[in-house]
Design a protein around this motif. Structure first.
Motif, PDB file in Angstrom:
ATOM      1  N   ARG A   1      83.328  89.384  33.948  1.00 59.96           N
ATOM      2  CA  ARG A   1      81.908  89.052  34.329  1.00 59.96           C
ATOM      3  C   ARG A   1      82.013  88.647  35.608  1.00 59.96           C
ATOM      4  O   ARG A   1      80.776  88.834  36.436  1.00 59.96           O
ATOM      5  N   ALA A   2      82.636  87.851  36.437  1.00 61.80           N
ATOM      6  CA  ALA A   2      82.475  87.550  37.975  1.00 61.80           C
ATOM      7  C   ALA A   2      82.634  88.829  38.650  1.00 61.80           C
ATOM      8  O   ALA A   2      82.087  88.954  39.532  1.00 61.80           O
ATOM      9  N   MET A   3      83.324  89.962  38.292  1.00 59.38           N
ATOM     10  CA  MET A   3      83.131  91.055  38.933  1.00 59.38           C
ATOM     11  C   MET A   3      82.188  92.380  38.487  1.00 59.38           C
ATOM     12  O   MET A   3      82.004  93.323  39.088  1.00 59.38           O
ATOM     13  N   ALA A   4      81.285  91.726  37.369  1.00 58.12           N
ATOM     14  CA  ALA A   4      80.239  92.315  36.941  1.00 58.12           C
ATOM     15  C   ALA A   4      80.623  93.601  36.444  1.00 58.12           C
ATOM     16  O   ALA A   4      79.716  94.735  36.911  1.00 58.12           O
ATOM     17  N   LEU A   5      81.725  93.708  35.834  1.00 53.85           N
ATOM     18  CA  LEU A   5      81.941  95.125  35.533  1.00 53.85           C
ATOM     19  C   LEU A   5      80.850  95.993  34.562  1.00 53.85           C
ATOM     20  O   LEU A   5      80.175  95.122  33.462  1.00 53.85           O
ATOM     21  N   ASP A   6      80.665  97.132  34.591  1.00 55.61           N
ATOM     22  CA  ASP A   6      79.518  97.936  33.934  1.00 55.61           C
ATOM     23  C   ASP A   6      80.223  98.096  32.506  1.00 55.61           C
ATOM     24  O   ASP A   6      80.814  99.237  32.292  1.00 55.61           O
ATOM     25  N   THR A   7      79.949  97.390  31.670  1.00 51.93           N
ATOM     26  CA  THR A   7      80.628  97.504  30.417  1.00 51.93           C
ATOM     27  C   THR A   7      79.676  96.634  29.360  1.00 51.93           C
ATOM     28  O   THR A   7      79.294  95.782  29.565  1.00 51.93           O
TER      29      THR A   7
ATOM     30  N   THR B   1      76.450  83.929  40.235  1.00 61.19           N
ATOM     31  CA  THR B   1      76.018  85.341  39.739  1.00 61.19           C
ATOM     32  C   THR B   1      75.410  84.936  38.357  1.00 61.19           C
ATOM     33  O   THR B   1      74.788  86.039  37.982  1.00 61.19           O
ATOM     34  N   VAL B   2      75.761  84.194  37.644  1.00 64.33           N
ATOM     35  CA  VAL B   2      75.586  83.809  36.344  1.00 64.33           C
ATOM     36  C   VAL B   2      74.430  82.927  36.068  1.00 64.33           C
ATOM     37  O   VAL B   2      74.316  81.983  36.824  1.00 64.33           O
TER      38      VAL B   2
END
Length: 466
Positions: A297-303, A221-222
């Protein structure tokens, strides 16, 4: 978000404890040396943990975590630099700092810096005091911004309301106690940070499905630059970026609020134990925060990055536990600024060369200086907003470049002419500030390393034969 009633109750309880410590410590302040250096009475746990907390708090919990979250593995170059700073201050500079403080009655780091400066001592003290004030208003502004961000995240307040509330709470507490109270509360804060940096990362890692899932998710994903130790840069530019981050650790060698802890330890044996405590604390903190950032980051948290810690606590912990963790860390972030205000106050009332009729008047002026510095820092926070990490690194690096070379060489036994010490202080600071305002990895290397190199050259040219 965790139940606000739990957060408020924890905040109130935490502040009652801090006020109690301040009241207890205030009864042990009988002189300027007690107020600004705790009468050189700190034990290893208080010194080691308070040193650790004073190096970190807002910029580690929020800024460092956010940098790893947004930029990736390149941010890890900060870690060896930080640990190098720990070892240099405690084990290389510490022996003479501690011994000479006891022998000659130093109260501040500037006293140590100018002890052999002769006729130059007064002007060096004035310049040093001005630089401390200049840098610390930015450093304190970063802490106020952190408190404001946290209050906004937790309670949904406006940024202005949150910053003003955080600053008020900090200032009221600071005016109650001296260096002993600040050191004990910072040690308590360090303990809170360790617990939080174990609990929250474990919860986030568990939510992400474990280390294997985190690694797999990152690879898919990154962008490749996220997992590169040189980030988006390559070749010499990548090396420059890494060296710039690594050089951040040099700043510790010129920070009054850190070196004061080493000066204040009761004995050399306790100083060495304090060093081990600081390093052990750092291992736990940085390991936990790297795990948290990569899991988020792995879970793509919206922060946005700097609010990751609070977002993860709210998302992955039970409401009651999340409320306690958020409130405790919020209080810890806010209480860190006490050491900075004390150092700024001592710069005004002691290092600047001003004289007072009696000790009580000196302490009063120191407290008034705290209020003035706090007001200026709030104005900067409200009207010159920037991210926490950048604001802290600016003041950290500039002050380290100004004082670090001169203090380090003196700890190593050099005797340098006072004029050369003054030139090294001004040159180191000027180069760091100038390079900070120039983009690019080359300027960053000049800011972190070049400022030190020029300072060392000036000191070497001014070294006296023994």
């Amino acid at each position: 978000m965790a139940d606000n009633s739990i957060i408020i109750a924890t905040l109130v309880a935490y502040k009652i404890v801090l006020l109690g410590i301040g009241f207890w410590a205030s009864r042990r302040v009988d002189s300027e040396g007690d107020f600004f250096l705790a009468g050189q009475s700190l034990g290893p746990w208080t010194a080691g943990l308070s040193y650790a907390a004073s190096t970190s708090s807002a910029w580690v919990l929020l800024g460092f975590t956010g940098m790893v979250f947004t930029q990736g593995l390149v941010a890890l170059w900060l870690v060896p630099g930080i640990f190098g700073g720990y070892l240099m201050t405690w084990l290389v500079m510490g022996p003479r700092l501690n011994a000479e403080t006891r022998e000659r009655g130093h109260i501040t780091v500037v006293d140590f810096l100018v002890a052999d400066a002769g006729k130059w001592a007064r002007i060096i003290g004035v310049v040093a005091a001005a630089l401390i004030l200049f840098c610390f208003v930015f450093y304190i502004a970063a802490q106020f911004q952190a408190a404001g961000n946290a209050l906004t995240e937790v309670f949904g307040m406006s940024a202005t309301e949150a910053i003003l509330l955080g600053a008020t709470v900090i200032l009221v507490y600071c005016l109650m106690g001296g260096f002993l109270a600040a050191s004990i509360t910072d040690a308590l804060q360090a303990g809170v940070m360790v617990l939080a940096c174990i609990i929250v990362p474990i919860a986030a890692l568990n939510a992400a499905g474990g280390i294997g899932n985190v690694i797999d998710a990152l690879h898919t994903t990154v962008p490749p630059s996220y997992l590169s130790f040189t980030g988006q840069a390559a070749g010499m530019a990548g090396i420059g970026a890494a060296m710039g981050l690594l050089g951040t650790g040099l700043g510790a060698l010129g920070q009054p609020q850190l070196l004061n802890r080493i000066m204040a330890v009761r004995s050399q044996a306790e100083r060495r134990r304090g060093a081990a405590i600081t390093v052990g604390w750092g291992v736990l903190i940085y390991s936990g925060l790297v795990v948290l950032a990569l899991s988020g980051r792995a879970m793509a948290l919206d922060t946005g990055g700097e609010s990751l810690f609070f977002a993860a606590a709210s998302a992955y912990l039970p409401a009651a536990l999340a409320g306690i963790v958020i409130a405790a860390v919020l209080s810890a972030v806010m209480s860190t600024v006490d050491s900075l205000l004390l150092a700024a106050a001592s710069a005004v009332s002691h290092d600047s060369g001003l004289t007072w009729r009696d000790p009580k008047q000196a302490l009063l002026m120191g407290r008034l200086a705290m209020v003035g510095v706090a007001v200026i820092a709030v104005v900067i926070t409200l009207f010159a907003p920037t991210d926490i990490f950048t604001r802290v690194l600016f003041s950290w690096v500039a002050l380290g470049a100004a004082f670090g070379p001169a203090i380090l060489t003196r700890c190593l036994g050099w005797r340098v002419k006072g004029g050369a010490v003054l030139m090294a202080v001004i040159a180191g600071f000027g180069i760091a500030v100038t390079a900070y305002n120039i983009p690019g990895p080359g300027a960053e290397i000049m800011e972190k390393w070049g400022s030190w190199a020029v300072g060392f050259i000036i000191l070497a040219l001014g070294r006296q034969k023994t």
